[in-house]
Design an enzyme around this catalytic site. Structure first.
Site, PDB file in Angstrom:
ATOM      1  N   CYS A  26       1.878   3.079  -4.530  1.00 43.27           N
ATOM      2  CA  CYS A  26       1.431   3.204  -3.138  1.00 43.27           C
ATOM      3  C   CYS A  26       2.519   3.687  -2.177  1.00 43.27           C
ATOM      4  O   CYS A  26       2.232   3.938  -0.998  1.00 43.27           O
ATOM      5  CB  CYS A  26       0.885   1.870  -2.653  1.00 43.27           C
ATOM      6  SG  CYS A  26      -0.298   1.132  -3.779  1.00 43.27           S
ATOM      7  N   HIS A  53       1.769  -1.260   6.173  1.00 37.45           N
ATOM      8  CA  HIS A  53       1.153  -1.027   4.873  1.00 37.45           C
ATOM      9  C   HIS A  53      -0.234  -1.664   4.877  1.00 37.45           C
ATOM     10  O   HIS A  53      -1.197  -1.061   4.427  1.00 37.45           O
ATOM     11  CB  HIS A  53       2.032  -1.580   3.757  1.00 37.45           C
ATOM     12  CG  HIS A  53       1.596  -1.154   2.395  1.00 37.45           C
ATOM     13  ND1 HIS A  53       1.484   0.176   2.044  1.00 37.45           N
ATOM     14  CD2 HIS A  53       1.220  -1.875   1.304  1.00 37.45           C
ATOM     15  CE1 HIS A  53       1.059   0.259   0.786  1.00 37.45           C
ATOM     16  NE2 HIS A  53       0.892  -0.970   0.317  1.00 37.45           N
ATOM     17  N   GLU A  81       4.032  -8.935   4.846  1.00 38.64           N
ATOM     18  CA  GLU A  81       4.517  -7.873   5.724  1.00 38.64           C
ATOM     19  C   GLU A  81       4.783  -8.401   7.121  1.00 38.64           C
ATOM     20  O   GLU A  81       5.799  -8.051   7.748  1.00 38.64           O
ATOM     21  CB  GLU A  81       3.511  -6.730   5.767  1.00 38.64           C
ATOM     22  CG  GLU A  81       4.000  -5.530   6.554  1.00 38.64           C
ATOM     23  CD  GLU A  81       3.135  -4.289   6.371  1.00 38.64           C
ATOM     24  OE1 GLU A  81       3.561  -3.203   6.806  1.00 38.64           O
ATOM     25  OE2 GLU A  81       2.033  -4.404   5.770  1.00 38.64           O
ATOM     26  N   LYS A  88      -5.600   1.743   7.284  1.00 33.75           N
ATOM     27  CA  LYS A  88      -6.374   1.606   6.047  1.00 33.75           C
ATOM     28  C   LYS A  88      -7.741   0.990   6.320  1.00 33.75           C
ATOM     29  O   LYS A  88      -8.676   1.162   5.545  1.00 33.75           O
ATOM     30  CB  LYS A  88      -5.617   0.757   5.031  1.00 33.75           C
ATOM     31  CG  LYS A  88      -4.409   1.441   4.391  1.00 33.75           C
ATOM     32  CD  LYS A  88      -3.763   0.538   3.358  1.00 33.75           C
ATOM     33  CE  LYS A  88      -2.583   1.217   2.662  1.00 33.75           C
ATOM     34  NZ  LYS A  88      -1.399   1.351   3.533  1.00 33.75           N
ATOM     35  N   HIS A 127      -7.388   2.827   1.357  1.00 30.59           N
ATOM     36  CA  HIS A 127      -6.046   2.906   0.781  1.00 30.59           C
ATOM     37  C   HIS A 127      -5.982   4.120  -0.143  1.00 30.59           C
ATOM     38  O   HIS A 127      -6.581   4.119  -1.206  1.00 30.59           O
ATOM     39  CB  HIS A 127      -5.759   1.620   0.005  1.00 30.59           C
ATOM     40  CG  HIS A 127      -4.344   1.447  -0.418  1.00 30.59           C
ATOM     41  ND1 HIS A 127      -3.455   2.501  -0.564  1.00 30.59           N
ATOM     42  CD2 HIS A 127      -3.635   0.319  -0.747  1.00 30.59           C
ATOM     43  CE1 HIS A 127      -2.286   2.039  -0.952  1.00 30.59           C
ATOM     44  NE2 HIS A 127      -2.367   0.723  -1.070  1.00 30.59           N
ATOM     45  N   PHE A 145       3.110  -1.511  -5.546  1.00 33.23           N
ATOM     46  CA  PHE A 145       3.190  -2.257  -6.793  1.00 33.23           C
ATOM     47  C   PHE A 145       4.448  -1.804  -7.539  1.00 33.23           C
ATOM     48  O   PHE A 145       4.834  -0.629  -7.500  1.00 33.23           O
ATOM     49  CB  PHE A 145       1.972  -1.969  -7.673  1.00 33.23           C
ATOM     50  CG  PHE A 145       0.756  -2.771  -7.311  1.00 33.23           C
ATOM     51  CD1 PHE A 145       0.799  -3.777  -6.371  1.00 33.23           C
ATOM     52  CD2 PHE A 145      -0.457  -2.520  -7.945  1.00 33.23           C
ATOM     53  CE1 PHE A 145      -0.332  -4.522  -6.047  1.00 33.23           C
ATOM     54  CE2 PHE A 145      -1.590  -3.253  -7.636  1.00 33.23           C
ATOM     55  CZ  PHE A 145      -1.525  -4.262  -6.690  1.00 33.23           C
TER      56      PHE A 145
END
Length: 402
Positions: free
Chosen positions: A162, A294, A305, A326, A331, A390
């Protein structure tokens, strides 16, 4: 070190087939997430996504090109045309020899993989098209952009889940800043919205069946999207000499690794990336007016976050505006940071901050101003764009108003 500016932007995503359409949708807080439409979708537990609608590849690319262009490459070329056209840059002579392409994607030609697995394993065919490999390879989009626009400098693809497009843009920024190239085409693309692509993500059990609600206490997972965001990163004096319009300036980047867990986010890793971007830009945390988070809509990501933002910015975190787009476009995995950079450009150029839509309940673990549901007009000089992937791989960009 050279100054680096953005002189062109292009996109296609669930909110629109251009930058103007996408920014208008962001300003209006419009949701591009809906019911998925593709073969065997009824077999999936997850049937929603930020799917690109109304894109007719057959009318845009000829038959030979269609044998070479997976959907993620099609999106890339579509967005690149808009970005390079807006920039007005022409790659000839020394500019062509030194300029290149750095793009991000996590999966590359996922639709091509999916189609050919079906052909071999389900339909029992013993042969696939000879161009399957060049169609599905992760560097296909970068290679086709370089060929289309005569870009003979450093060209490659970054694949870091990502964070792929943020890593790609950070590298392109450094190449221009260090004088390696007068300009770079950069950004990212993804198209995983096919049966196999969604089925794989289902297995992680982090997907929402109804909506993406970042930072809301009742959030229940992420929603996949697809599309591309492409930019022209150009040396400032080079852009000025040809009278180019400047959208914003890229002033810093940083990357970090959590070195902790393959899927669980780390507050410390995210904080190091944000702090590093501030240091690279030579600015204090108090200078930042907006962060494009994010913000995936998962329980773990959003609270982690927000905790990282609080650690990095201290008391200034209470004054910061932060949102996750998002919630509107989904995403885009490897392409997500590229589309989200558009929200940062809108913030510093236009003073319009995109909202986090779908926000319903305050979460004490996400106690920041997340711009719930409606855009805000605020003058912003500096903005950050966060991407935390990830594998614990993080990349943050800093931009400013010019």
């Amino acid at each position: 070190m050279k100054r680096v500016v953005i002189t062109g932007a292009g996109t296609i995503n669930a909110l629109g087939h251009s930058v103007d359409d996408t920014l208008e949708a962001m300003r209006e807080g419009r949701c591009g997430i809906g019911k998925l439409e593709f073969r065997d979708v009824e077999r999936l537990a997850i049937q929603i996504g930020g799917q690109v609608r109304g894109f007719e590849a057959e009318g845009r690319f000829n038959r030979q090109q269609m044998t070479l262009y997976d959907r993620f490459t099609q999106f890339t070329l579509f967005a690149a045309q808009e970005a390079i056209s807006q920039s007005g840059i022409e790659f000839v002579g020394d500019d062509a020899a030194r300029s290149g392409v750095v793009l991000g994607t996590a999966g590359g030609g996922v639709s091509t993989w999916d189609d050919n697995y079906r052909s071999v394993y389900e339909d029992g065919k013993n042969r696939v098209h000879p161009f399957v490999v060049p169609k599905l390879m992760n560097n296909a989009a970068a290679s086709h952009v370089s060929m289309e626009y005569n870009l003979k400098g450093p060209s490659f693809t970054v694949s870091t889940a990502c964070a792929s497009s943020n890593h790609a843009m950070a590298l392109a920024f450094d190449m221009v800043r260090r004088g390696m190239a007068p300009a770079m085409i950069t950004g990212g693309a993804e198209s995983m919205l096919c049966f196999g692509g969604v089925k794989a993500w289902e297995g992680l059990r982090v997907m929402s069946k109804d909506a993406c609600r970042p930072f809301s206490a009742n959030r229940n997972g992420m929603v996949q999207g697809e599309g591309a965001g492409i930019f022209v990163f150009e040396e400032y004096e080079h852009a000025r000499a040809r009278g180019a319009e400047i959208l914003c300036e890229v002033v810093g980047q940083a990357m970090s690794s959590d070195a902790a867990d393959i899927v669980m986010p780390s507050k410390q890793g995210a904080a190091r990336a944000m702090s590093g971007a501030l240091k690279d830009a030579g600015i204090s945390g108090d200078s930042i007016g907006y962060i494009n988070a994010h913000g995936t809509g998962t329980a773990a990501n959003d609270k982690t976050e927000c905790a990282a933002v609080a650690d990095v910015f201290g008391p200034h975190a209470d004054c910061l505006k932060i949102s996750s787009t998002k919630s509107m476009h989904g995403h885009l995995i490897g392409g997500t940071g590229a589309v989200e950079l558009l929200a940062c450009i809108m913030a510093v150029r236009d003073g319009v901050l995109a909202p986090t839509i779908g926000y319903e309940e305050a979460d004490p673990e996400c106690a920041l101003d997340v711009i719930p549901n409606e855009a805000q007009e605020v003058k912003v000089d500096y903005a950050l764009s966060n991407a935390f992937a990830f594998g614990g791989l993080n990349a943050v960009l800093a931009v400013r108003r010019v």
